[in-house]
Design a protein around this motif. Structure first.
Motif, PDB file in Angstrom:
ATOM      1  N   ALA A   6       0.752  -1.287  -0.063  1.00  0.00           N
ATOM      2  CA  ALA A   6       0.111  -0.136   0.175  1.00  0.00           C
ATOM      3  C   ALA A   6       0.877   1.497   0.177  1.00  0.00           C
ATOM      4  O   ALA A   6       0.427   2.470  -0.341  1.00  0.00           O
ATOM      5  CB  ALA A   6      -1.017   0.303   1.431  1.00  0.00           C
ATOM      6  N   ASP A 121      -7.809  -2.962 -13.032  1.00  0.00           N
ATOM      7  CA  ASP A 121      -8.038  -2.850 -11.483  1.00  0.00           C
ATOM      8  C   ASP A 121      -6.693  -2.577 -10.966  1.00  0.00           C
ATOM      9  O   ASP A 121      -5.741  -3.214 -10.719  1.00  0.00           O
ATOM     10  CB  ASP A 121      -8.558  -4.068 -10.728  1.00  0.00           C
ATOM     11  N   ILE A 122      -6.523  -1.190 -10.687  1.00  0.00           N
ATOM     12  CA  ILE A 122      -5.170  -0.614 -10.117  1.00  0.00           C
ATOM     13  C   ILE A 122      -5.671   0.045  -8.567  1.00  0.00           C
ATOM     14  O   ILE A 122      -6.524   0.745  -8.633  1.00  0.00           O
ATOM     15  CB  ILE A 122      -4.554   0.336 -10.971  1.00  0.00           C
ATOM     16  N   ASP A 123      -4.831  -0.379  -7.585  1.00  0.00           N
ATOM     17  CA  ASP A 123      -5.113   0.268  -6.130  1.00  0.00           C
ATOM     18  C   ASP A 123      -4.349   1.490  -6.407  1.00  0.00           C
ATOM     19  O   ASP A 123      -3.757   2.104  -6.992  1.00  0.00           O
ATOM     20  CB  ASP A 123      -4.624  -0.918  -5.237  1.00  0.00           C
ATOM     21  N   ALA A 124      -4.915   2.029  -5.039  1.00  0.00           N
ATOM     22  CA  ALA A 124      -4.340   3.563  -4.805  1.00  0.00           C
ATOM     23  C   ALA A 124      -3.114   3.767  -4.985  1.00  0.00           C
ATOM     24  O   ALA A 124      -2.419   4.758  -5.232  1.00  0.00           O
ATOM     25  CB  ALA A 124      -4.822   3.945  -3.114  1.00  0.00           C
ATOM     26  N   SER A 125      -1.954   2.731  -4.827  1.00  0.00           N
ATOM     27  CA  SER A 125      -0.621   2.868  -4.935  1.00  0.00           C
ATOM     28  C   SER A 125       0.137   2.362  -6.136  1.00  0.00           C
ATOM     29  O   SER A 125       1.060   2.464  -6.506  1.00  0.00           O
ATOM     30  CB  SER A 125       0.163   2.203  -3.805  1.00  0.00           C
ATOM     31  N   HIS A 127      -0.692  -0.299  -8.035  1.00  0.00           N
ATOM     32  CA  HIS A 127      -0.349  -1.768  -8.191  1.00  0.00           C
ATOM     33  C   HIS A 127      -1.589  -2.635  -8.649  1.00  0.00           C
ATOM     34  O   HIS A 127      -2.840  -2.445  -8.457  1.00  0.00           O
ATOM     35  CB  HIS A 127      -0.063  -2.532  -6.965  1.00  0.00           C
ATOM     36  N   GLN A 129      -4.156  -5.340  -9.449  1.00  0.00           N
ATOM     37  CA  GLN A 129      -5.162  -6.374  -8.698  1.00  0.00           C
ATOM     38  C   GLN A 129      -5.743  -7.439  -9.491  1.00  0.00           C
ATOM     39  O   GLN A 129      -6.642  -6.877 -10.572  1.00  0.00           O
ATOM     40  CB  GLN A 129      -6.173  -5.733  -7.808  1.00  0.00           C
ATOM     41  N   ASP A 148       1.114  -8.723  -6.817  1.00  0.00           N
ATOM     42  CA  ASP A 148       0.643  -9.381  -5.315  1.00  0.00           C
ATOM     43  C   ASP A 148      -0.382 -10.301  -5.635  1.00  0.00           C
ATOM     44  O   ASP A 148      -1.386 -10.021  -6.237  1.00  0.00           O
ATOM     45  CB  ASP A 148       0.115  -8.155  -4.549  1.00  0.00           C
TER      46      ASP A 148
END
Length: 346
Positions: A6, A121-125, A127, A129, A148
């Protein structure tokens, strides 16, 4: 640096297990070839290739290929221009992540758009998903990228080898240079049995780097810092000797003020940045747009307004893959930085 997912900027080092294993990385190549050059067979539709089976040391693993890969799943955007440059992009059967059109010319953008997408689908940092089951369902023999939640072991059990950009392995202590890029391209050339195409691509890129370096002495800027700000007021990161941004600045005759740190990327507070007070700032970002919103949010912080580069508006937003990792895009990035410097100094 081994930050939690994160908190890592895109392209942060791999897991602690990967970093500590410390093999030579993708650039350490050993080929085991039988006398016929076709031991282990070839993939469906592939011609016989010399140099196979081929073993490549990649981060903490050694990956083995019986023949040049024919079905690639692409889980990061950086390899696109390398694969296209050596003529094997058509082997990509699926892609996942964000592939900003700003990286590509019109023809290459059309090729990328034609590759079936699996996930954006990319997370807030920053990366990706994605489930490894979705990747396995594409029946790849090569997966580029290791988000991850995915493991080499699961991919291998499904018949796919995984390769990660060597600069992300967290094992190299040497100062990055464009030789890092050229060696990476050579490895891809061996892997796909396109060594001549790899040599031609490297020759063209070498000439472009030389053109910039030859004109660089006219620049007035002498120092720079390259930053990756977390959106929403999170940590600020900068890049050290192990990053390709250092190779870019070296080619321009400009000092990366944080190149005395061997780490590729690390978190930084405002104090050392203010103390260094570089002539120019390069701010890396991901996604759509021109990055002006990212630089505006970063430079609006009270502690950074005292920077000379901020006062002089000598701040360049740059899409991430124009700086990291080692791909032909970093040569595009080098040219963009050079052109920008000429404009602001004109």
């Amino acid at each position: 640096m081994d930050l939690p997912a994160a908190r890592r900027p895109p392209g942060g080092t791999l897991s602690r297990r990967s970093a500590l294993a410390g093999l030579a990385g993708i650039l350490g190549v050993t080929a085991t070839a039988c006398s016929s050059g076709t031991a282990g067979g070839t993939a469906s539709g592939a011609e016989s290739a010399s140099g196979f089976p081929l073993e490549l040391a990649n981060c903490e693993a050694t990956v083995t290929f019986d023949a040049p890969p024919q079905r690639i799943v692409l889980l990061e955007s950086a390899p696109v221009t390398t694969l296209d440059g050596i003529g094997v992009l058509e082997r990509v059967v699926a892609r996942a992540g964000v592939f900003p059109p700003g990286y590509y010319d019109e023809d290459l953008e059309a090729k990328v758009e034609a590759i079936p997408p699996l996930s954006e689908d990319i997370d807030a940092s920053g990366h990706l998903q994605i489930s490894q089951e979705l990747v396995i369902a594409q029946t790849p023999d090569l997966v580029l990228g290791l988000p991850d939640g995915m493991t080499r072991e699961a991919m291998a059990d499904a018949g796919a080898q995984v390769m990660v950009q060597d600069i992300y392995c967290g094992t190299a202590d040497e100062r990055a240079s464009f030789e890092t890029l050229y060696s990476t391209i050579a490895t891809y050339g061996r892997l796909f049995d396109h060594s001549q195409e790899a040599e031609d691509l490297t020759a063209a890129l070498t000439d472009r780097v030389a053109v910039v370096s030859e004109s660089a002495p006219t620049l007035r800027a002498t120092t720079a810092a390259v930053l990756y700000p977390s959106l929403g007021g999170g940590p600020l990161y900068t890049y050290g000797a192990g990053s390709m941004v250092t190779a870019q600045l070296d080619a321009l005759g400009i000092e990366n003020v944080f190149a005395d740190t061997a780490e590729r990327v690390f978190e930084i507070s405002s104090e050392p940045l203010l103390a260094a007070d570089p002539d120019v700032l390069i701010v890396l970002y991901q996604g759509e747009g021109d990055g002006s919103d990212v630089t505006a949010e970063m430079t609006a912080q009270d502690q950074l307004t005292g920077l000379r580069a901020v006062r002089d508006q000598a701040v360049l937003p740059l899409l991430f893959n124009f700086a990291e990792p080692a791909s032909p895009l970093v040569v595009d990035g080098l040219e963009r930085i050079h052109e920008w410097l000429l404009e602001i100094e004109g």
